[in-house]
Design a protein around this motif. Structure first.
Motif, PDB file in Angstrom:
ATOM      1  N   PRO A   1       0.830  -1.218   0.000  1.00 59.99           N
ATOM      2  CA  PRO A   1       0.000   0.000   0.000  1.00 59.99           C
ATOM      3  C   PRO A   1       0.858   1.259   0.000  1.00 59.99           C
ATOM      4  N   ARG A   2       0.373   2.275  -0.698  1.00 62.02           N
ATOM      5  CA  ARG A   2       1.042   3.573  -0.698  1.00 62.02           C
ATOM      6  C   ARG A   2       0.271   4.532   0.217  1.00 62.02           C
TER       7      ARG A   2
ATOM      8  N   VAL B   1      -3.947   5.102   1.688  1.00 58.71           N
ATOM      9  CA  VAL B   1      -4.372   5.404   3.056  1.00 58.71           C
ATOM     10  C   VAL B   1      -5.125   6.726   3.100  1.00 58.71           C
ATOM     11  N   MET B   2      -4.607   7.748   2.438  1.00 55.18           N
ATOM     12  CA  MET B   2      -5.286   9.044   2.384  1.00 55.18           C
ATOM     13  C   MET B   2      -6.665   8.912   1.754  1.00 55.18           C
TER      14      MET B   2
ATOM     15  N   LEU C   1       3.354  14.316   5.264  1.00 58.71           N
ATOM     16  CA  LEU C   1       2.983  13.259   4.322  1.00 58.71           C
ATOM     17  C   LEU C   1       4.192  12.387   3.989  1.00 58.71           C
ATOM     18  N   GLY C   2       5.353  13.001   3.803  1.00 61.29           N
ATOM     19  CA  GLY C   2       6.555  12.231   3.515  1.00 61.29           C
ATOM     20  C   GLY C   2       6.956  11.343   4.670  1.00 61.29           C
ATOM     21  N   TRP C   3       6.834  11.874   5.919  1.00 65.27           N
ATOM     22  CA  TRP C   3       7.165  11.081   7.101  1.00 65.27           C
ATOM     23  C   TRP C   3       6.258   9.862   7.206  1.00 65.27           C
TER      24      TRP C   3
ATOM     25  N   ARG D   1       7.027   7.133   4.427  1.00 60.58           N
ATOM     26  CA  ARG D   1       8.197   6.278   4.685  1.00 60.58           C
ATOM     27  C   ARG D   1       7.839   5.104   5.594  1.00 60.58           C
ATOM     28  N   ARG D   2       6.798   5.237   6.357  1.00 64.24           N
ATOM     29  CA  ARG D   2       6.392   4.169   7.260  1.00 64.24           C
ATOM     30  C   ARG D   2       5.308   3.270   6.679  1.00 64.24           C
ATOM     31  N   VAL D   3       4.614   3.759   5.692  1.00 66.50           N
ATOM     32  CA  VAL D   3       3.518   2.990   5.085  1.00 66.50           C
ATOM     33  C   VAL D   3       3.942   2.319   3.783  1.00 66.50           C
TER      34      VAL D   3
END
Length: 520
Positions: A360-361, A365-366, A384-386, A389-391
Motif C-alpha cells: 500500500p502507498r 491510506v489518504m 505526508l513524507g514522514w 516512509r512508514r507505510v
C-alpha cells in the motif's frame, strides 16, 4: 601407409521400418502430464515392450509447461533398443497437448509433420502471463493454431478435453488417455488401457468414466475444433428472491431503460450494489437514466441504443473502483477461499494457507480518510513524507491467519465510510467530467460519444496500475478534444484508445497524439 583400422561386423538390427513409437505430451502443472506418461509407459510394459520416458520442465509462462517424451517398442530377438531422450523434429508419432496454444508451440518446434503425426489437443485455453497482463485484449488468436494443425498434422483429434474431464469429476489426463486409445496409434486394446487406470486405485472410477467418454466421442466422430461456448447470460433472480429494495430497482430499470440496454444494466446494477449498497444502486440508475435520455435525444433508437449500452457497462466499472476497502473485502470472502480450494483440487484433511504480497502507498491510506481531512493532509508535504516512509513498503500477508484475516475483514467492512472519503470524491469528480464529455459529444457525433464512454477501459486496477491507466485515460480524452470537430473524430478516438491499450508504457499512444498534433 597401411590402414590398420579395426572394422567390426555390425549387422543391421532389423528393417529400417522397425523403430520406436514416439509420443510427446505437453502439459502444465496440475493437468496430470506425469500421470499420463506413467500410464503410457505401464501400458507398453504390460505388453512386453521396452518403454522410456523423460521430461523437461518449463518456466516460461503460467506455472511452466512441461514436455514429457516417451519412446516404446518391442524388443528385437531379445535385444533392448537404445531410445532417445528428447523428441526430434519430424520424428514424432503423437503430440498430445493439454492446452490449445501448446499444440501451436509444438508445431513451431517442428514436432508435428503431415506425413506422420497425430495431434490430440484440448481446445480450451489457460491464458499465459503475457495474455493476462496486457492492458487491453492480449488473448492470442486460437484460429491461427486451428489453421496450422489442419496443415501440419496427419490426423487431428481436437475438442474440449478439459470440460469433458470436469464433467466426469476427473482431470484432463484421463480424457487424453481415452482419446489416445481411440486414435489407434498404439497396437493395444481398449481393455488394456482400462487395466492400467484401474491399477491406480484411488480415483480410478472417475478416471475410467472420463476415459470411456473421451474414447466414445472420438470413435463416434464428434470431434474437431468446437465453437467457443456462448457467453453466459447474467442470471436474473426472481422477484421473490430479491431484497424488496433491490427488487424495486430492478423493476425501475425495466421500466426506464430501452430493452437493448437492460441486460447490461442489470449486470451493472448487481455489481454496484455488491460494491456498496442498494442506495448506491439507485444512484447508478439515476445517472444511467440521464444518459439514456441524452441517447434518445440523439436518435439512439436508430443505433440500437449503443450509447446507453456502453454507459451501463462502463458507468458500473467507474462506480466500483478498486480501493483498499474493496481489496480487503474481496480477499476475505468465503467464495474466494472456495475458488482457490477448487483450483488446487484440495482433498479432505488438507489445510490451505495463502500468503500475499501487498504494497500500500500513502495515497491509498489518504483515500480512506474523510475528504476534508485527506485534502488537508495532502497539503502537508513534510508530514505526508514522514508517514509515507512508514507505510509505503511491501508486506507479506498471510490472508487466512487469524490476525491478518481480522484486520482485512474490519477494513473490508468500512464501506459505510466510503462515500465520505477523499478517494470517492476524487473518483466522482473524474467520473462526472468523463460523462459530460461523452454526453456533449453524442448530440453532434453519436459514435464519438460511444467511443468516449469506451475509453473507460483504460482505467483499471489499483495502486500504480490505476495511476498509469488514469494517466493514459486523461491524455486520451485531451487528445480527443483536439479532433472532436472533425468528421472522422470517432475513428481517431478509437485509434487513441487502442494505442493506449497496446503497451503499459504508452509509447504507441504518444505516437498517435503526435500525429494528431500535426494537423489539429
Amino acid at each position: 601407409m597401411r590402414d590398420e583400422t579395426v572394422r567390426l561386423a555390425l549387422p543391421a538390427a532389423g528393417e529400417a521400418t522397425e523403430r520406436p513409437i514416439s509420443l510427446a505430451i505437453v502439459a502444465m502443472g496440475g493437468q496430470g502430464g506425469g500421470v499420463l506418461t506413467d500410464w503410457i509407459v505401464q501400458l507398453a510394459e504390460n505388453h512386453g515392450w521396452i518403454a522410456q520416458s523423460t521430461s523437461v520442465p518449463g518456466v516460461a509462462q503460467r506455472t511452466g509447461a512441461t514436455i514429457y517424451y516417451i519412446e516404446a517398442m518391442p524388443p528385437l530377438d531379445g535385444r533392448k533398443p537404445i531410445l532417445s531422450l528428447m523428441p526430434t523434429p519430424g520424428d514424432v508419432d503423437v503430440v498430445m497437448a493439454a492446452e490449445f496454444m501448446e499444440a501451436g508451440r509444438s508445431i513451431l518446434r517442428g514436432l508435428v509433420t503431415p506425413d506422420r503425426t497425430t495431434v490430440i489437443a484440448s481446445n480450451h485455453r489457460s491464458f499465459a502471463i503475457g495474455e493476462k497482463i496486457a492492458p487491453g485484449n492480449g488473448i492470442a488468436d486460437g484460429g491461427a493454431v486451428t489453421g496450422a494443425i489442419g496443415v501440419a498434422a496427419k490426423t487431428e483429434i481436437i475438442f474440449d478435453l478439459n470440460a469433458l474431464a470436469i464433467a466426469h469429476g476427473s482431470v484432463i489426463s484421463a480424457a487424453m488417455f481415452g482419446a489416445l486409445a481411440a486414435a489407434d496409434v498404439l497396437p493395444f486394446s481398449r481393455d488394456s488401457y482400462l487395466d492400467v487406470i484401474r491399477a491406480g486405485g484411488k480415483g480410478a472410477k472417475a478416471s475410467v468414466e472420463t476415459f470411456e467418454a473421451a474414447f466414445d466421442r472420438v470413435k463416434t466422430g464428434a470431434v474437431g475444433t468446437a465453437a467457443p461456448a456462448p457467453a453466459r447470460q447474467a442470471d436474473v433472480p426472481s422477484p421473490a428472491t430479491l431484497d424488496p429494495d433491490l427488487a424495486g430497482l430492478v423493476a425501475r430499470l425495466n421500466q426506464e431503460l430501452p430493452e437493448p440496454a437492460r441486460g447490461m444494466a442489470r449486470a451493472g446494477l448487481r455489481k454496484v450494489v455488491d460494491f456498496q449498497d442498494v442506495a448506491y444502486g439507485g444512484e447508478y440508475l439515476d445517472i444511467l437514466n440521464k444518459l439514456q435520455a441524452a441517447d434518445r435525444s440523439a436518435g439512439g433508437s436508430a443505433h440500437a441504443y449503443a450509447f446507453t449500452q456502453a454507459a451501463a457497462k462502463y458507468l458500473a466499472n467507474a462506480m466500483t473502483y478498486d480501493d483498499v476497502i474493496r481489496v480487503a473485502d474481496l480477499k476475505t470472502r468465503a467464495g474466494r477461499r472456495a475458488r482457490i480450494e477448487s483450483e488446487l483440487e484440495m482433498s479432505d484433511g488438507q489445510v490451505l494457507q495463502t500468503t500475499e504480497f501487498m504494497h500500500p502507498r500513502m495515497e491509498e491510506v489518504m483515500g480512506m480518510l474523510p475528504a476534508g481531512f485527506g485534502r488537508w493532509l495532502g497539503a502537508q508535504p513534510r508530514l505526508l513524507g514522514w508517514l509515507d516512509r512508514r507505510v509505503n513498503r511491501g508486506r507479506r500477508v498471510r490472508t487466512y491467519s487469524l490476525p491478518w484475516f481480522l484486520v482485512l475483514y474490519v477494513v473490508g467492512g468500512m464501506r459505510g465510510l466510503r462515500r465520505r472519503s477523499l478517494r470517492h470524491a476524487i473518483e466522482t469528480a473524474h467520473r462526472d467530467g468523463w460523462l459530460k464529455a461523452a454526453t456533449d459529444a453524442v448530440g453532434t457525433n453519436y459514435q464519438l460519444g460511444v467511443e468516449i464512454l469506451q475509453c473507460r477501459r483504460l482505467v483499471k486496477g489499483y495502486s500504480d496500475t490505476h495511476s498509469r491507466g488514469l494517466s493514459k485515460f486523461d491524455r486520451t480524452l485531451a487528445a480527443i478534444k483536439l479532433v472532436e470537430r472533425r468528421d472522422d473524430a470517432a475513428d481517431w478516438a478509437r485509434r487513441l484508445r487502442e494505442a493506449a491499450l497496446k503497451d503499459s508504457a504508452g509509447t504507441a499512444l504518444d505516437g498517435v497524439i503526435q500525429t494528431i498534433r500535426t494537423f489539429a
